[in-house]
Design a protein around this motif. Structure first.
Motif, PDB file in Angstrom:
ATOM      1  N   ARG A 101       1.023  25.239 -31.103  1.00  0.00           N
ATOM      2  CA  ARG A 101       1.482  24.176 -30.107  1.00  0.00           C
ATOM      3  C   ARG A 101       0.722  24.068 -28.778  1.00  0.00           C
ATOM      4  NH1 ARG A 101       7.071  24.766 -28.066  1.00  0.00           N
ATOM      5  NH2 ARG A 101       7.322  26.442 -29.388  1.00  0.00           N
ATOM      6  N   ASP A 102       0.411  25.477 -28.328  1.00  0.00           N
ATOM      7  CA  ASP A 102      -0.411  25.785 -27.186  1.00  0.00           C
ATOM      8  C   ASP A 102      -1.590  25.177 -27.198  1.00  0.00           C
ATOM      9  OD1 ASP A 102      -0.785  26.892 -24.618  1.00  0.00           O
ATOM     10  OD2 ASP A 102      -2.313  28.182 -25.603  1.00  0.00           O
ATOM     11  N   THR A 104      -3.899  23.789 -20.837  1.00  0.00           N
ATOM     12  CA  THR A 104      -4.038  25.088 -20.632  1.00  0.00           C
ATOM     13  C   THR A 104      -4.182  25.609 -21.868  1.00  0.00           C
ATOM     14  OG1 THR A 104      -1.752  25.273 -20.493  1.00  0.00           O
ATOM     15  CG2 THR A 104      -2.716  25.041 -18.315  1.00  0.00           C
ATOM     16  N   ALA A 105      -4.434  27.120 -22.206  1.00  0.00           N
ATOM     17  CA  ALA A 105      -4.491  27.872 -23.457  1.00  0.00           C
ATOM     18  C   ALA A 105      -4.263  29.069 -23.296  1.00  0.00           C
ATOM     19  CB  ALA A 105      -6.058  27.595 -24.093  1.00  0.00           C
ATOM     20  N   MET A 117      -7.206  18.924 -33.132  1.00  0.00           N
ATOM     21  CA  MET A 117      -6.063  18.271 -32.595  1.00  0.00           C
ATOM     22  C   MET A 117      -6.266  17.136 -31.740  1.00  0.00           C
ATOM     23  SD  MET A 117      -3.461  19.707 -34.068  1.00  0.00           S
ATOM     24  CE  MET A 117      -4.655  20.039 -35.674  1.00  0.00           C
ATOM     25  N   ALA A 157       4.028  22.352 -24.298  1.00  0.00           N
ATOM     26  CA  ALA A 157       2.776  23.122 -24.413  1.00  0.00           C
ATOM     27  C   ALA A 157       1.534  22.474 -24.896  1.00  0.00           C
ATOM     28  CB  ALA A 157       2.933  24.520 -25.162  1.00  0.00           C
ATOM     29  N   ASN A 158       1.915  21.746 -26.052  1.00  0.00           N
ATOM     30  CA  ASN A 158       0.979  20.913 -26.738  1.00  0.00           C
ATOM     31  C   ASN A 158       0.238  19.701 -25.789  1.00  0.00           C
ATOM     32  OD1 ASN A 158       2.920  19.189 -26.798  1.00  0.00           O
ATOM     33  ND2 ASN A 158       3.075  18.974 -29.049  1.00  0.00           N
ATOM     34  N   LEU A 199       5.724  27.251 -23.184  1.00  0.00           N
ATOM     35  CA  LEU A 199       6.418  27.725 -24.111  1.00  0.00           C
ATOM     36  C   LEU A 199       7.792  27.996 -24.088  1.00  0.00           C
ATOM     37  CD1 LEU A 199       3.804  30.029 -25.586  1.00  0.00           C
ATOM     38  CD2 LEU A 199       4.249  27.879 -26.634  1.00  0.00           C
ATOM     39  N   ALA A 254      -8.074  23.464 -31.640  1.00  0.00           N
ATOM     40  CA  ALA A 254      -7.879  22.604 -30.506  1.00  0.00           C
ATOM     41  C   ALA A 254      -8.723  21.063 -30.601  1.00  0.00           C
ATOM     42  CB  ALA A 254      -7.847  23.325 -29.267  1.00  0.00           C
TER      43      ALA A 254
END
Lengths: 352, 280
Positions: B182-183, A88-89, A113, A83-84, A63, A110
């Motif tokens: 985004r993460d 990792t989260a 996505m 980040a995307n 980030l 997620a």
């Protein structure tokens, strides 16, 4: 960089930080931090607010972009990866749940996505709900209708859903009340054991870190002051800052050198001096003459802590805290003058 | 004994609304049921005007107005989204100046602004065509007196009514939700579709509503810039009431516009929590 495993082989660290630096104008929030985090480790970064710990975890999650340094995920350079795209989260301090979506939709985000089919998403969400001990019918519940602890679990399930390599936690428990926090600390530790994933946790509470972590890093002004196991840090704090961070400890300055060295305040000779300050945990003080360094003190206050009794003592201008196990000797009364002692072996010496 | 002051305090507003909102609506509705080309309110009620509205070519102005309002709303939304995002992201001195520049023209008479735009677009001696000719020796035609010019005028005049509610909508999007998305792997487009659009939706809806309803009643743009290349519904209604002296027909068209407006406004207002937005 490879590290030697207990079995004698070598393993690539899950995450390797090399001279990671982040500056905001004149301020250096993270200052050349170098660290290897092992696969499956529960690693906690502890520091006061403004120490740079949140910036550091945001750099790790992608980030923020570091001003300098390299970040390796299992040996692969991910320093510039957004980040995307990182596997990792993160569980955010504010949780950052999508209030306009249901619990199920939050958790499956997620996977959506990634283009996972709806049926497979649903199955995985139900799996995660049971892993986090949430009822199945929460799938369709509005996030806004969940309690604080439930929202916490939804946030964790959401982060776990994409099967990330590493999970980051940015002080997710700080807004909760004491009892719920204690419960969730234990649950988090269990979750770590059950999933076997690498957890990187940020907190300002060393106590919280001690409960959960395999290793702890103490952060101050953008740098790691000390990295070690909870026992290491508890028994051998590197400096006064770390010692002070442990909460209630006695820190005694040493005056003079060699033969004439003394515990300031107590005015007693200090044998085997190995630093400028002697850090003495409250339980190292004993009632009576058992230890080699003995002194008389006034009992100012007595607090019953259940398994222990805490005494606030005064010797001249010096305030000390002693904790005696419940049932050891007789209870002392405030106002009483009593003999206390400790062993120099129990001292953790710190330089500054 | 306690006196409840509520009803008494509400009385002035209630009376005002009754006299100037409910009464005109009732009168217009009643007039629309009178026989064509009469001025009495005592005739036998008939649906003849509504029949004529759909058979004598009156539907065209209504459709033009609805098309113009829809296009303006869509184009304004597409233009206002990035503007709002940028203004919100760079909130500060520069953003305040830009916001003021967009807002200030609202205080100037719409006709004055439209005549200004008309002078800008005029062929040959107009500001745009003239400058291009004098400086670059480029000859261009003009879109003045076309439907496109009318549309351009509407976009220009009603853009702020879309932008400001949308700015409020965009400010309802918390930064950490965007970071979380985004993460979790959301790209630009997914971020827009899954997070930004739903969270900014209340502002977008209000902006779209204002723009659409104002455009539906707009007349000056078509008159000044469109040069009557297109007849909009408000122009048609005005003609019925004044030039054609057919009040019942004008009233029927008015009722139709009100029904269209209600059909658009009602579902939106049911879904958007106005209180929540006002409290922000």
């Amino acid at each position: 960089m490879a590290t030697v495993t207990p079995e004698g082989g070598t393993a690539v660290p899950a995450l390797s930080l090399q001279e990671i630096t982040r500056r905001f104008g004149a301020l250096t929030a993270v200052d050349a931090v170098t660290l290897d985090i092992a696969e499956g480790e529960f690693f906690t970064i502890v520091g006061p607010s403004g120490s740079g710990k949140s910036t550091l975890v945001r750099l790790l999650a992608g980030l923020e972009v570091p001003t300098a340094g390299t970040l390796l995920l299992r040996g692969e350079d991910i320093t510039r990866q957004p980040a995307n795209q990182r596997p990792t989260a993160m569980v955010f301090q504010s949780l950052a749940l999508f209030d306009h979506r249901s619990v199920g939709q939050n958790i499956e985000f997620a996977m959506k996505m990634k283009g996972v089919a709806p049926q497979a998403r649903r199955e995985r969400v139900l799996e995660l709900l049971s892993l986090l001990r949430l009822p199945e019918d929460y799938y369709d519940r509005a996030v806004t209708q969940c309690s604080g602890g439930e929202r916490q679990r939804v946030a964790m399930a959401r982060a776990l859903a994409s099967d990330p390599e590493i999970l980051f936690f940015d002080e997710p428990l700080s807004a909760l009340d004491y009892r719920l926090r204690k419960t969730l600390e234990v649950e988090l530790k269990e979750l770590h054991q059950r999933t076997g994933k690498t957890f990187i946790y940020i907190t300002h509470s060393l106590e919280e870190a001690m409960v959960m972590s395999d290793r702890i890093a103490i952060m101050q002004e953008g740098r790691f002051v000390q990295v070690g196991t909870p026992q290491d840090i508890y028994q051998r704090p590197r400096n006064r800052f770390v010692a002070g961070f442990m909460g209630e400890v006695n820190i005694l300055a040493i005056r003079g050198r060699g033969e004439s060295a003394k515990f300031a305040g107590l005015g007693l000779p200090a044998p085997e001096v190995a630093g400028a300050y002697a850090v003495l945990r409250p339980e190292a003080l004993q009632a009576g003459d058992g230890g080699r360094v003995r002194f008389d003190a006034d009992v100012v206050q007595r607090l019953m802590l259940g398994s222990r009794t805490q005494y606030h003592l005064r010797v001249g201008d010096l305030g000390l805290i002693a904790e005696i196990g419940a049932g050891v000797g007789n209870l002392m009364e405030p106002g009483q003058r009593a003999r206390f002692s400790f062993d120099p072996d129990d001292i953790a010496w710190v330089a500054e | 004994m306690s006196v409840r002051p509520g009803p008494w305090l509400a009385a002035p507003t209630a009376l005002f609304l009754l006299a100037f909102f409910a009464m005109p609506l009732l009168i217009v509705s009643w007039y629309s049921l009178m026989p064509p080309r009469t001025f009495s309110m005592l005739g036998t009620p008939t649906l003849a005007n509504y029949g004529a509205a759909f058979s004598d070519g009156y539907e065209k102005p209504l459709l033009w107005s609805m098309l113009g309002a829809t296009l303006t709303t869509l184009i304004c939304a597409v233009l206002a989204w990035p503007t709002a995002k940028i203004l919100h992201a760079h909130a500060g001195r520069a953003a305040s100046i830009i916001t003021a520049l967009i807002a200030l023209p609202i205080f100037i008479s719409e006709s004055v602004r439209l005549f200004g735009l008309s002078m800008f677009l005029m062929p040959r001696g107009g500001i745009l065509a003239g400058s291009l000719n004098a400086w670059f020796d480029i000859q261009i035609g003009s879109i003045l007196n076309t439907r496109l010019a009318a549309l351009l005028g509407m976009i220009y005049v009603y853009f702020p009514f879309m932008l400001f509610p949308l700015l409020l909508g965009v400010s309802l999007i918390p930064e950490d939700r965007l970071e979380a998305a985004r993460d979790l792997g959301a790209g630009r487009w997914a971020l827009f579709r899954e997070i930004e659009l739903p969270l900014a939706a209340p502002g977008l809806m209000i902006g779209a509503l204002l723009t659409f309803v104002l455009c539906l009643g707009a007349n000056a743009e078509a008159a000044i810039l469109g040069g009557r290349a297109v007849t909009v519904i408000s122009a048609a209604i005005e003609q019925r009431f004044s030039y054609a002296q057919d009040w019942p027909m004008g009233a029927a068209l008015t009722v139709l516009v009100i029904l269209v407006t209600a059909a658009v406004v009602w579902p939106v207002l049911r879904r958007v929590d106005l209180n929540r937005i006002i409290q922000r």
